[in-house]
Structures are given as structure tokens and as C-alpha cells.
Design a protein around this motif. Structure first.
Motif, PDB file in Angstrom:
ATOM      1  N   SER A  27      54.172   7.048 104.676  1.00  0.00           N
ATOM      2  CA  SER A  27      53.638   6.303 103.541  1.00  0.00           C
ATOM      3  C   SER A  27      54.793   6.080 102.575  1.00  0.00           C
ATOM      4  CB  SER A  27      52.517   7.090 102.872  1.00  0.00           C
ATOM      5  OG  SER A  27      51.439   7.257 103.757  1.00  0.00           O
ATOM      6  N   TYR A  28      54.814   4.916 101.926  1.00  0.00           N
ATOM      7  CA  TYR A  28      55.966   4.537 101.109  1.00  0.00           C
ATOM      8  C   TYR A  28      55.505   3.827  99.833  1.00  0.00           C
ATOM      9  CZ  TYR A  28      60.899   3.192 100.571  1.00  0.00           C
ATOM     10  OH  TYR A  28      62.198   3.057 100.132  1.00  0.00           O
ATOM     11  N   TYR A  29      54.449   4.338  99.217  1.00  0.00           N
ATOM     12  CA  TYR A  29      53.879   3.707  98.039  1.00  0.00           C
ATOM     13  C   TYR A  29      54.841   3.816  96.863  1.00  0.00           C
ATOM     14  CZ  TYR A  29      50.176   2.014  95.002  1.00  0.00           C
ATOM     15  OH  TYR A  29      49.421   1.258  94.137  1.00  0.00           O
ATOM     16  N   LYS A  30      55.161   2.690  96.260  1.00  0.00           N
ATOM     17  CA  LYS A  30      56.133   2.604  95.164  1.00  0.00           C
ATOM     18  C   LYS A  30      57.452   3.273  95.536  1.00  0.00           C
ATOM     19  CE  LYS A  30      52.857   1.895  91.444  1.00  0.00           C
ATOM     20  NZ  LYS A  30      52.370   2.301  90.140  1.00  0.00           N
ATOM     21  N   LYS A  31      57.831   3.140  96.796  1.00  0.00           N
ATOM     22  CA  LYS A  31      59.083   3.650  97.363  1.00  0.00           C
ATOM     23  C   LYS A  31      59.196   5.177  97.318  1.00  0.00           C
ATOM     24  CE  LYS A  31      61.528  -0.630  96.588  1.00  0.00           C
ATOM     25  NZ  LYS A  31      62.695  -1.285  96.075  1.00  0.00           N
ATOM     26  N   VAL A  32      58.056   5.846  97.273  1.00  0.00           N
ATOM     27  CA  VAL A  32      58.022   7.308  97.332  1.00  0.00           C
ATOM     28  C   VAL A  32      57.429   7.687  98.686  1.00  0.00           C
ATOM     29  CG1 VAL A  32      57.058   9.417  96.330  1.00  0.00           C
ATOM     30  CG2 VAL A  32      57.751   7.520  94.840  1.00  0.00           C
ATOM     31  N   GLU A  33      58.197   8.443  99.479  1.00  0.00           N
ATOM     32  CA  GLU A  33      57.746   8.809 100.821  1.00  0.00           C
ATOM     33  C   GLU A  33      56.744   9.947 100.795  1.00  0.00           C
ATOM     34  OE1 GLU A  33      60.753   9.604 103.729  1.00  0.00           O
ATOM     35  OE2 GLU A  33      61.646   7.622 103.508  1.00  0.00           O
ATOM     36  N   PHE A  34      55.719   9.795 101.604  1.00  0.00           N
ATOM     37  CA  PHE A  34      54.780  10.873 101.901  1.00  0.00           C
ATOM     38  C   PHE A  34      54.758  10.991 103.414  1.00  0.00           C
ATOM     39  CE2 PHE A  34      50.495  11.925 103.451  1.00  0.00           C
ATOM     40  CZ  PHE A  34      50.371  13.202 102.961  1.00  0.00           C
ATOM     41  N   LYS A  35      55.152  12.168 103.920  1.00  0.00           N
ATOM     42  CA  LYS A  35      55.219  12.382 105.361  1.00  0.00           C
ATOM     43  C   LYS A  35      54.099  13.299 105.805  1.00  0.00           C
ATOM     44  CE  LYS A  35      60.231  11.911 105.607  1.00  0.00           C
ATOM     45  NZ  LYS A  35      61.479  12.515 106.049  1.00  0.00           N
ATOM     46  N   SER A  36      53.430  12.901 106.863  1.00  0.00           N
ATOM     47  CA  SER A  36      52.389  13.719 107.466  1.00  0.00           C
ATOM     48  C   SER A  36      52.256  13.288 108.917  1.00  0.00           C
ATOM     49  CB  SER A  36      51.051  13.534 106.740  1.00  0.00           C
ATOM     50  OG  SER A  36      50.003  14.140 107.468  1.00  0.00           O
ATOM     51  N   ALA A  37      51.998  14.220 109.780  1.00  0.00           N
ATOM     52  CA  ALA A  37      51.802  13.905 111.197  1.00  0.00           C
ATOM     53  C   ALA A  37      50.385  13.418 111.473  1.00  0.00           C
ATOM     54  CB  ALA A  37      52.102  15.136 112.054  1.00  0.00           C
ATOM     55  N   THR A  38      49.508  13.450 110.458  1.00  0.00           N
ATOM     56  CA  THR A  38      48.113  13.060 110.684  1.00  0.00           C
ATOM     57  C   THR A  38      47.536  12.110 109.638  1.00  0.00           C
ATOM     58  OG1 THR A  38      47.325  15.013 109.486  1.00  0.00           O
ATOM     59  CG2 THR A  38      47.552  15.218 111.891  1.00  0.00           C
ATOM     60  N   GLU A  39      48.151  12.018 108.452  1.00  0.00           N
ATOM     61  CA  GLU A  39      47.536  11.272 107.359  1.00  0.00           C
ATOM     62  C   GLU A  39      48.434  10.199 106.755  1.00  0.00           C
ATOM     63  OE1 GLU A  39      44.536  14.443 105.319  1.00  0.00           O
ATOM     64  OE2 GLU A  39      46.651  14.630 104.770  1.00  0.00           O
ATOM     65  N   ILE A  40      47.765   9.209 106.187  1.00  0.00           N
ATOM     66  CA  ILE A  40      48.396   8.130 105.428  1.00  0.00           C
ATOM     67  C   ILE A  40      47.970   8.307 103.976  1.00  0.00           C
ATOM     68  CG2 ILE A  40      48.406   5.623 105.050  1.00  0.00           C
ATOM     69  CD1 ILE A  40      49.692   6.347 107.696  1.00  0.00           C
ATOM     70  N   GLU A  41      48.878   8.025 103.044  1.00  0.00           N
ATOM     71  CA  GLU A  41      48.543   8.079 101.622  1.00  0.00           C
ATOM     72  C   GLU A  41      48.157   6.689 101.145  1.00  0.00           C
ATOM     73  OE1 GLU A  41      50.808  10.413  98.395  1.00  0.00           O
ATOM     74  OE2 GLU A  41      51.507   8.343  98.213  1.00  0.00           O
ATOM     75  N   CYS A  42      47.054   6.627 100.438  1.00  0.00           N
ATOM     76  CA  CYS A  42      46.552   5.373  99.869  1.00  0.00           C
ATOM     77  C   CYS A  42      46.361   5.589  98.378  1.00  0.00           C
ATOM     78  CB  CYS A  42      45.221   5.020 100.540  1.00  0.00           C
ATOM     79  SG  CYS A  42      44.366   3.602  99.803  1.00  0.00           S
ATOM     80  N   HIS A  43      46.478   4.517  97.611  1.00  0.00           N
ATOM     81  CA  HIS A  43      46.235   4.582  96.179  1.00  0.00           C
ATOM     82  C   HIS A  43      45.084   3.634  95.862  1.00  0.00           C
ATOM     83  CE1 HIS A  43      49.792   6.929  94.740  1.00  0.00           C
ATOM     84  NE2 HIS A  43      50.054   6.751  96.015  1.00  0.00           N
ATOM     85  N   ALA A  87      51.252   1.379 101.520  1.00  0.00           N
ATOM     86  CA  ALA A  87      52.578   0.924 101.924  1.00  0.00           C
ATOM     87  C   ALA A  87      53.071   1.862 103.020  1.00  0.00           C
ATOM     88  CB  ALA A  87      53.541   0.927 100.747  1.00  0.00           C
ATOM     89  N   LEU A  88      53.543   1.290 104.113  1.00  0.00           N
ATOM     90  CA  LEU A  88      54.052   2.076 105.229  1.00  0.00           C
ATOM     91  C   LEU A  88      55.462   1.643 105.565  1.00  0.00           C
ATOM     92  CD1 LEU A  88      50.965   2.027 107.638  1.00  0.00           C
ATOM     93  CD2 LEU A  88      51.600   3.790 105.997  1.00  0.00           C
ATOM     94  N   LYS A  89      56.267   2.600 105.991  1.00  0.00           N
ATOM     95  CA  LYS A  89      57.642   2.328 106.444  1.00  0.00           C
ATOM     96  C   LYS A  89      57.780   2.965 107.816  1.00  0.00           C
ATOM     97  CE  LYS A  89      61.150   4.630 104.647  1.00  0.00           C
ATOM     98  NZ  LYS A  89      62.264   5.073 103.770  1.00  0.00           N
ATOM     99  N   GLY A  90      58.380   2.230 108.740  1.00  0.00           N
ATOM    100  CA  GLY A  90      58.574   2.779 110.086  1.00  0.00           C
ATOM    101  C   GLY A  90      59.688   2.072 110.828  1.00  0.00           C
ATOM    102  N   ASP A  91      60.036   2.618 111.989  1.00  0.00           N
ATOM    103  CA  ASP A  91      61.105   2.069 112.826  1.00  0.00           C
ATOM    104  C   ASP A  91      60.501   1.438 114.077  1.00  0.00           C
ATOM    105  OD1 ASP A  91      63.081   3.201 111.109  1.00  0.00           O
ATOM    106  OD2 ASP A  91      62.828   5.135 112.129  1.00  0.00           O
ATOM    107  N   TYR A  92      60.916   0.208 114.347  1.00  0.00           N
ATOM    108  CA  TYR A  92      60.510  -0.451 115.586  1.00  0.00           C
ATOM    109  C   TYR A  92      61.341   0.136 116.720  1.00  0.00           C
ATOM    110  CZ  TYR A  92      58.369  -3.897 112.486  1.00  0.00           C
ATOM    111  OH  TYR A  92      57.611  -4.522 111.529  1.00  0.00           O
ATOM    112  N   ALA A  93      60.689   0.396 117.846  1.00  0.00           N
ATOM    113  CA  ALA A  93      61.386   1.038 118.951  1.00  0.00           C
ATOM    114  C   ALA A  93      60.771   0.656 120.286  1.00  0.00           C
ATOM    115  CB  ALA A  93      61.344   2.558 118.780  1.00  0.00           C
TER     116      ALA A  93
END
Length: 143
Positions: A108-124, A133-139
Motif C-alpha cells: 500500500s502506498y497511500y500518500k507515498k507512505v508504505e504499508f507492508k503486509s503479506a495479507t492486507e491492503i490499507e485503504c483510507h 494506492a498500490l505500488k508493485g513490480d511487474y515481473a
């Protein structure tokens, strides 16, 4: 004159009344939505940072998606699941455009602040809008 001053005072106070409730959404719950089963076609796998992933053969860049949804008349949880689904669809489409079959290290990358979890997404969630907001790597990954 008094009405104008009252209106100005209320307008100035409005930002203080804005709601920004952090809601944690389980990724598995979003995948169970009927709309997710229709829109996420399975050709692109999505892995949160911390989740076990198949071996990554090649990284094809990274991306950020920022999706909002109308939250009026909806529970925070429902609005957040919907915003999360929109963000996942955007990542799926981006992966396809970049020749990837996975999006890995998703945070999660809300307002450019990362929240890392193996199971959850942060929403506002706010009074009118919910956002993810999500950030990830294409692979490309092995099977």
C-alpha cells in the motif's frame, strides 16, 4: 453580513471535519468478490510484499496506482474493497502491457507512505470517497 461571516467560518472549519479512517482489507476477501472473479482473469498473479512467490525470472519495471471510489451510502469496508479491486485491475492491465504475468512486492502506498503486509491492503475512507494506492513490480514468474 452575519450570514456571510458564518458561511466563511464554516467553510474554513470544513477541513477539520474531514474524515480519513484507515481500513485494512484482506486481499483474499477482495479476490472473493463476484466482480473480482469477472474482472481479474487469472493471467496475472498478484503477490503482496511478504507473500511467498514463485521464482521471479525477470523484473519489468514498477508502477503505482491510485484509485478512488464513491463512498456515499456504503460501508467503509465495502467501499475499500471496491477501491482495492479497481487498483488491482489497474495493476493487472499494466502488467499485461509490460509483458508480465505477475505483480510482486505489492505494498500500500497511500500518500507515498508504505504499508507492508503479506495479507492486507490499507485503504483510507472518508465521508465521500475511499481510496487505495498500490505500488508493485511487474515481473515474469515461473509456474
Amino acid at each position: 453580513m452575519k450570514k456571510t461571516l458564518l458561511l466563511l467560518a464554516l467553510t474554513a472549519a470544513s477541513p477539520a471535519l474531514a474524515r480519513d479512517t484507515v481500513v485494512k482489507i484482506k486481499l483474499a476477501d477482495v479476490f472473493e468478490l463476484p466482480e473480482a472473479k469477472q474482472k481479474l482473469d487469472g493471467t496475472v498473479k498478484i503477490y503482496l510484499d511478504g507473500q511467498k512467490t514463485p521464482s521471479v525470472k525477470k523484473t519489468l519495471g514498477s508502477d503505482v496506482t491510485n484509485k478512488k471510489t464513491n463512498a456515499v451510502g456504503k460501508s467503509d469496508e465495502f467501499a475499500c474493497k471496491w477501491a482495492t479491486l479497481s487498483a488491482l485491475i489497474a495493476l493487472q492491465e499494466g502488467a499485461k502491457k509490460n509483458g508480465a504475468n505477475a505483480v510482486v512486492n505489492v505494498v500500500s502506498y497511500y500518500k507515498k507512505v508504505e504499508f507492508k503486509s503479506a495479507t492486507e491492503i490499507e485503504c483510507h475512507a472518508g465521508t465521500m470517497v475511499a481510496g487505495v494506492a498500490l505500488k508493485g513490480d511487474y515481473a515474469t514468474i515461473g509456474k
